[in-house]
Design a protein around this motif. Structure first.
Motif, mmCIF file in Angstrom:
data_model
loop_
_atom_site.group_PDB
_atom_site.id
_atom_site.type_symbol
_atom_site.label_atom_id
_atom_site.label_comp_id
_atom_site.label_asym_id
_atom_site.label_seq_id
_atom_site.Cartn_x
_atom_site.Cartn_y
_atom_site.Cartn_z
ATOM 1 N N ARG A 40 0.847 -1.188 0.000
ATOM 2 C CA ARG A 40 0.000 0.000 0.000
ATOM 3 C C ARG A 40 0.883 1.239 0.000
ATOM 4 N NH1 ARG A 40 -2.215 3.293 4.037
ATOM 5 N NH2 ARG A 40 -1.308 1.980 5.654
ATOM 6 N N ARG A 41 0.590 2.128 -0.897
ATOM 7 C CA ARG A 41 1.364 3.365 -0.960
ATOM 8 C C ARG A 41 1.017 4.255 0.225
ATOM 9 N NH1 ARG A 41 1.212 7.845 -5.810
ATOM 10 N NH2 ARG A 41 3.108 8.949 -5.240
ATOM 11 N N ARG A 42 2.023 4.751 0.890
ATOM 12 C CA ARG A 42 1.824 5.661 2.018
ATOM 13 C C ARG A 42 2.588 6.957 1.766
ATOM 14 N NH1 ARG A 42 3.784 2.776 7.137
ATOM 15 N NH2 ARG A 42 5.448 2.161 5.721
ATOM 16 N N MET A 43 2.092 8.027 2.359
ATOM 17 C CA MET A 43 2.685 9.346 2.150
ATOM 18 C C MET A 43 3.377 9.828 3.420
ATOM 19 S SD MET A 43 2.063 10.121 -0.981
ATOM 20 C CE MET A 43 2.284 11.894 -1.107
ATOM 21 N N LEU A 44 4.484 10.525 3.220
ATOM 22 C CA LEU A 44 5.232 11.102 4.329
ATOM 23 C C LEU A 44 4.374 12.122 5.066
ATOM 24 C CD1 LEU A 44 7.959 11.794 5.809
ATOM 25 C CD2 LEU A 44 8.300 13.495 4.005
ATOM 26 N N VAL A 45 4.389 12.074 6.387
ATOM 27 C CA VAL A 45 3.683 13.048 7.205
ATOM 28 C C VAL A 45 4.648 14.202 7.491
ATOM 29 C CG1 VAL A 45 2.526 13.488 9.401
ATOM 30 C CG2 VAL A 45 2.231 11.282 8.248
ATOM 31 N N GLY A 46 4.375 15.362 6.921
ATOM 32 C CA GLY A 46 5.224 16.530 7.119
ATOM 33 C C GLY A 46 4.568 17.540 8.033
ATOM 34 N N GLN A 47 5.368 18.380 8.655
ATOM 35 C CA GLN A 47 4.869 19.394 9.571
ATOM 36 C C GLN A 47 4.868 20.758 8.878
ATOM 37 O OE1 GLN A 47 3.641 18.490 12.508
ATOM 38 N NE2 GLN A 47 4.196 16.390 11.911
ATOM 39 N N PRO A 48 3.943 21.663 9.255
ATOM 40 C CA PRO A 48 3.935 23.010 8.660
ATOM 41 C C PRO A 48 5.288 23.689 8.818
ATOM 42 C CG PRO A 48 1.929 22.637 9.915
ATOM 43 C CD PRO A 48 2.827 21.468 10.195
ATOM 44 N N GLY A 49 5.767 24.284 7.763
ATOM 45 C CA GLY A 49 7.052 24.956 7.788
ATOM 46 C C GLY A 49 8.238 24.038 7.575
ATOM 47 N N GLU A 50 7.989 22.744 7.388
ATOM 48 C CA GLU A 50 9.081 21.794 7.191
ATOM 49 C C GLU A 50 9.417 21.676 5.708
ATOM 50 O OE1 GLU A 50 10.301 17.245 8.406
ATOM 51 O OE2 GLU A 50 8.192 17.722 8.065
ATOM 52 N N ALA A 51 10.675 21.899 5.375
ATOM 53 C CA ALA A 51 11.130 21.796 4.001
ATOM 54 C C ALA A 51 12.064 20.603 3.875
ATOM 55 C CB ALA A 51 11.844 23.072 3.582
ATOM 56 N N ARG A 225 4.532 22.948 3.574
ATOM 57 C CA ARG A 225 5.071 21.581 3.699
ATOM 58 C C ARG A 225 5.607 21.252 2.313
ATOM 59 N NH1 ARG A 225 1.268 17.854 4.371
ATOM 60 N NH2 ARG A 225 -0.445 19.275 3.929
ATOM 61 N N ALA A 226 6.913 21.396 2.161
ATOM 62 C CA ALA A 226 7.520 21.340 0.834
ATOM 63 C C ALA A 226 8.519 20.203 0.738
ATOM 64 C CB ALA A 226 8.214 22.665 0.523
ATOM 65 N N ARG A 227 8.553 19.588 -0.449
ATOM 66 C CA ARG A 227 9.544 18.554 -0.747
ATOM 67 C C ARG A 227 10.232 18.948 -2.052
ATOM 68 N NH1 ARG A 227 4.870 15.524 0.910
ATOM 69 N NH2 ARG A 227 4.176 15.305 -1.245
ATOM 70 N N SER A 228 11.549 18.956 -2.055
ATOM 71 C CA SER A 228 12.253 19.318 -3.275
ATOM 72 C C SER A 228 13.453 18.413 -3.490
ATOM 73 C CB SER A 228 12.696 20.789 -3.242
ATOM 74 O OG SER A 228 13.533 21.051 -2.137
ATOM 75 N N PHE A 229 13.712 18.158 -4.758
ATOM 76 C CA PHE A 229 14.818 17.301 -5.173
ATOM 77 C C PHE A 229 15.794 18.125 -6.000
ATOM 78 C CE2 PHE A 229 16.481 15.126 -8.929
ATOM 79 C CZ PHE A 229 17.329 14.192 -8.337
ATOM 80 N N LEU A 230 17.064 18.090 -5.612
ATOM 81 C CA LEU A 230 18.111 18.781 -6.359
ATOM 82 C C LEU A 230 19.004 17.740 -7.016
ATOM 83 C CD1 LEU A 230 17.649 20.463 -3.448
ATOM 84 C CD2 LEU A 230 19.223 22.019 -4.586
ATOM 85 N N GLY A 231 18.984 17.713 -8.332
ATOM 86 C CA GLY A 231 19.836 16.793 -9.080
ATOM 87 C C GLY A 231 20.910 17.581 -9.809
ATOM 88 N N PHE A 232 22.174 17.308 -9.482
ATOM 89 C CA PHE A 232 23.281 18.062 -10.048
ATOM 90 C C PHE A 232 23.918 17.298 -11.206
ATOM 91 C CE2 PHE A 232 22.780 19.885 -5.884
ATOM 92 C CZ PHE A 232 23.063 21.234 -6.073
ATOM 93 N N ALA A 233 24.058 17.987 -12.340
ATOM 94 C CA ALA A 233 24.712 17.393 -13.497
ATOM 95 C C ALA A 233 26.163 17.068 -13.165
ATOM 96 C CB ALA A 233 24.652 18.357 -14.688
ATOM 97 N N ARG A 234 26.751 16.211 -13.953
ATOM 98 C CA ARG A 234 28.121 15.761 -13.659
ATOM 99 C C ARG A 234 29.129 16.907 -13.649
ATOM 100 N NH1 ARG A 234 27.174 13.215 -18.900
ATOM 101 N NH2 ARG A 234 28.128 14.472 -20.563
ATOM 102 N N ASP A 235 28.844 17.984 -14.369
ATOM 103 C CA ASP A 235 29.766 19.113 -14.427
ATOM 104 C C ASP A 235 29.325 20.298 -13.574
ATOM 105 O OD1 ASP A 235 31.408 17.753 -16.234
ATOM 106 O OD2 ASP A 235 30.219 18.431 -17.954
#
Length: 259
Positions: A40-51, A225-235
């Motif tokens: 079953r897919r579950r979602m992360l429980v985040g708190q207000p102001g949590e990045a 309540r924000a989730r962000s992914f930073l993917g850095f190129a090889r250079d």
């Protein structure tokens, strides 16, 4: 071991449908499993102001920033607001980051539903800027959206609402489309057959002020309540702004709660 979920409609009665599923179960030799044992897919429980910020090195030559800002739980009012916001946010974000700043050749912004939660979703990919630089510029553009929505002419706001209403009222054009919609209502939305009607009713009562408030709360660092992914190129080397982002996601997950 598991559970079969099936839906039939048209010229197939309940007796025939049940027999067909039982024949399938016999052919697959499936055995039932307890509900607690099912995947079953579950979602992360985040708190207000949590990045939540994660980062990793990519093999390609493009960096990327992907972010999700929670609008709140799935309910008729937020569904209606998210549909209107999806139509609104795409153009100003694209115009600012892609056309004016030429930040990246992939720029996308929308609002969507993901596992019982409504989100504003943004994706930017660039071959010229590292992920933390993309993030800084994108966040600056996003911060302007609530004011831009508040200043939208009344006719433009009504056009957004009318477009969502027309989309919700669209009829299924194929048997497969109808079956897919009914299956989703049955198994993903727990037989919420009145879901579309409830969203339409909420849309009729949605004010621009309410939509602005939801968007502002979703983007405000104090309440987001924000989730962000930073993917850095090889250079592309991470800068100081990328410090503190999570590198070992699996280890971090072990200390979090999911529902």
């Amino acid at each position: 071991r598991g559970r079969l979920e099936a839906l039939s409609h048209g010229n197939v009665g309940p007796t025939e449908a049940t027999a067909a599923v039982r024949r399938l179960a016999a052919a697959l030799k499936t055995k039932p499993a307890a509900a607690a044992d099912l995947l079953r897919r579950r979602m992360l429980v985040g708190q207000p102001g949590e990045a939540l910020r994660t980062r990793e090195r990519l093999a390609g030559n493009n960096s990327a920033w992907r972010a999700e800002f929670a609008l709140g739980p799935d309910d008729p009012e937020r569904r209606a607001a998210a549909a209107v916001l999806a139509s609104f946010v795409a153009e100003p974000v694209y115009t600012e980051l892609r056309t004016r700043q030429q930040l990246g050749y992939i720029v996308s912004a929308t609002a969507l539903e993901d596992a019982r939660e409504l989100l504003v979703n943004v994706v930017v990919q660039s071959g010229t800027h590292p992920a933390d630089a993309i993030e800084a510029r994108a966040r600056a553009a996003l911060a302007q959206l609530p004011a831009q929505l508040a200043q939208l002419p009344d006719a433009a706001w009504q056009t957004l609402v009318d477009g969502v209403r027309d989309a919700l009222r669209e009829q299924d054009k194929t048997i497969a489309a109808r079956a897919g919609r009914l299956f989703q209502l049955a198994y993903e939305y727990q037989a919420d057959w009145a879901r579309r009607d409830a969203t339409l009713a909420a849309l009729d009562g949605l004010t621009r002020a309410r939509a602005v408030g939801l968007l502002a709360a979703a983007l405000d660092p104090k309440t987001a309540r924000a989730r962000s992914f930073l993917g850095f190129a090889r250079d592309h080397a991470p800068g100081a702004a990328a410090e503190g982002a999570i590198d070992d996601v699996r280890r971090w997950k072990r200390g979090r709660r999911y529902e």
